[in-house]
Design an enzyme around this catalytic site. Structure first.
Site, PDB file in Angstrom:
ATOM      1  N   ASN A 153       0.798  -1.223   0.000  1.00  9.27           N
ATOM      2  CA  ASN A 153       0.000   0.000   0.000  1.00  9.27           C
ATOM      3  C   ASN A 153       0.834   1.280   0.000  1.00  9.27           C
ATOM      4  OD1 ASN A 153       0.279  -1.510   2.557  1.00  9.27           O
ATOM      5  ND2 ASN A 153      -0.380   0.390   3.509  1.00  9.27           N
ATOM      6  N   GLN A 183      -4.632  -3.880  -2.466  1.00  8.27           N
ATOM      7  CA  GLN A 183      -4.041  -2.799  -3.264  1.00  8.27           C
ATOM      8  C   GLN A 183      -3.839  -3.144  -4.736  1.00  8.27           C
ATOM      9  OE1 GLN A 183      -3.768   0.301  -2.565  1.00  8.27           O
ATOM     10  NE2 GLN A 183      -4.078   0.300  -0.356  1.00  8.27           N
ATOM     11  N   SER A 203     -11.019  -5.194  -0.730  1.00 13.35           N
ATOM     12  CA  SER A 203     -11.806  -4.218   0.029  1.00 13.35           C
ATOM     13  C   SER A 203     -12.419  -3.209  -0.933  1.00 13.35           C
ATOM     14  CB  SER A 203     -10.875  -3.511   1.015  1.00 13.35           C
ATOM     15  OG  SER A 203     -11.573  -2.484   1.668  1.00 13.35           O
ATOM     16  N   GLY A 204     -13.751  -3.003  -0.833  1.00 11.90           N
ATOM     17  CA  GLY A 204     -14.469  -2.175  -1.801  1.00 11.90           C
ATOM     18  C   GLY A 204     -13.998  -0.731  -1.888  1.00 11.90           C
ATOM     19  N   HIS A 205     -13.653  -0.129  -0.740  1.00 16.52           N
ATOM     20  CA  HIS A 205     -13.383   1.318  -0.775  1.00 16.52           C
ATOM     21  C   HIS A 205     -12.074   1.675  -1.469  1.00 16.52           C
ATOM     22  CE1 HIS A 205     -10.521   2.013   2.732  1.00 16.52           C
ATOM     23  NE2 HIS A 205     -10.915   0.780   3.009  1.00 16.52           N
ATOM     24  N   CYS A 329       1.973   8.226  12.960  1.00 22.42           N
ATOM     25  CA  CYS A 329       2.135   8.941  14.230  1.00 22.42           C
ATOM     26  C   CYS A 329       1.810   7.985  15.368  1.00 22.42           C
ATOM     27  CB  CYS A 329       1.203  10.132  14.263  1.00 22.42           C
ATOM     28  SG  CYS A 329       1.607  11.272  15.554  1.00 22.42           S
TER      29      CYS A 329
END
Ligand code: PLP
Length: 399
Positions: A153, A183, A203-205, A329
């Protein structure tokens, strides 16, 4: 502040395609029946799910639509695959993965290590390519599962899944191969049969369907214990009333993604290459973190030496440009990404690394705008860097 929005963070998530939304809408409104009910009203919902399953079967080139399960996301697909295989056969305690997997896989393996599993984390070279010899040496009699992502990714680097499968199966034919294909969906063709894959998650999004829906391919010879136990849905492998609108949306998004594959591999790639080559030629302290590695067509990861990625992102954001840094982070301190660390990206570039990820919605004008604005942003960030001597030496070297 600007009203402009130039979205170059498509590996994080993508815009929902209008056609996907259109196809979903009736299942929020008129067609709200529970697909498992007996009356005719529910038949339209159950038929729509059947059609979506066939579309996902074709999208990944599975042999049978019965091999497709719908899930809520890529993380659930990975958890169902990994825990499902390990819980089905509890005698084997060895797992192999890579150092650069997504946290939904890596964090799960850390939890499994605490439960007594032995996990080998295979390394990558400086371009982000998996060490296949290390992989071959790691497979043993006790290896229950190998899980390797198809593309990374952060860098877009593609793993040779066909070779990986060959290596794994030649060493132990009973070892299962799970591939996190989140990805690559919509970026390169997916063929589970040609590549010898046992389980594969999407993954759809990430390909213009909404967030909250995914799929898992489990080939007919692979047994899993379900993660979610309850009703008989998804042939008892994933309980819970089916999310009809989202499943319909996933099917439509897969169909569209397949039809746009050529466009991704030519036009999206051309724009990515244009952005990349202009950045590298115009900005002396830019470096391509992946070198010559084979990558998905929409991604480039570029390090800007001796400056902070977060500063670049803030300046980009002021101009309406969305990209992402390789840093995560963690508890208040900025930790360089585990992927770039595994690649041994030099410390001078690791903190200033930016991932740019395009989509079929990215335009030439948007890329030209970034190419025009970025050198000024980098110059501004460079001017306040404490490494002025090193920057001057680099400038002289690259002149
Ligand atoms: N695997 C990879 C390679 C990803 O990039 C992501 C999301 O960024 C996931 C898995 C998790 O997908 P989801 O957000 O749908 O759970």
């Amino acid at each position: 502040m600007t009203n402009k929005l130039i979205y170059l963070d498509n590996n994080a998530t993508t815009k929902v395609d209008e056609k996907v939304l259109e196809e979903m809408m009736p299942f929020f409104k008129e067609e709200y029946a529970n697909p498992s009910s007996m009356y005719n009203f529910s038949r339209r919902s159950s038929n729509a799910i059947k059609e979506a399953r066939v579309k996902i079967r074709d999208f990944v080139n599975a042999q049978d639509e019965k091999e497709i399960l719908f899930t809520s996301c890529g993380s659930e697909s990975a958890n169902t695959a990994i825990r499902g295989v390990l819980n089905y056969n509890k005698t084997k305690k060895h797992i192999i993965t890579s150092k650069v997997e997504h946290p939904c896989v890596l964090n799960l393996y850390q939890a499994l290590e605490k439960q007594g599993y032995r996990v080998d984390y295979i390394g990558v070279n400086s371009n982000g390519e998996l060490d296949l010899e290390e992989l071959a040496a790691a497979v043993c009699e006790d290896t229950a599962l190998v899980s390797i992502m198809w593309a990374n990714n952060e860098t877009g680097v593609i793993n040779p899944i066909d070779k990986i499968s060959e290596i794994v199966k030649s060493k132990n034919k009973d070892t299962k191969l799970f591939v996190d294909a989140v990805q690559v969906a919509g970026k390169i063709p997916i063929d589970v049969q040609a590549n010898g894959v046992d389980l594969l998650g999407i993954s759809g999004h990430k390909f213009h369907a909404p967030k909250g829906v995914g799929a898992l391919y489990v080939n007919s010879k692979t047994m899993i214990t379900p993660l979610i136990i309850g009703g008989h849905q998804e042939k008892g492998k994933r309980a819970g009333t089916e999310n009809t609108p989202y499943i319909v949306g996933l099917g439509k998004a897969a169909e569209l993604a397949q039809s746009y594959l050529d466009y991704e591999l030519t036009e999206v790639k051309r724009l990515r290459d244009k952005l990349e080559s202009n950045i590298l030629s115009k900005i002396y302290n830019a470096r391509l973190n992946t070198g010559v590695a084979n990558r998905v067509p929409n991604t480039t990861n570029i390090g800007f030496e001796y400056i902070e990625g977060e500063l670049i992102l803030l300046h980009l954001s002021d101009l309406g440009i969305c990209a992402s840094s390789g840093s995560a982070c963690t508890s208040g301190s900025l930790e360089p990404s585990h992927v770039l660390r595994a690649m041994n990206v030099p410390f001078t570039a690791i903190h200033g690394s930016i991932r740019w990820s395009l989509s079929r919605y990215t335009t030439e004008e948007e890329i030209d705008y970034v190419i025009e604005k970025l050198p000024g942003i980098i110059e501004k960030a460079t001017s306040i860097s404490p490494y002025q001597n090193e920057l001057q030496a680099l400038k002289n070297l690259r002149k």
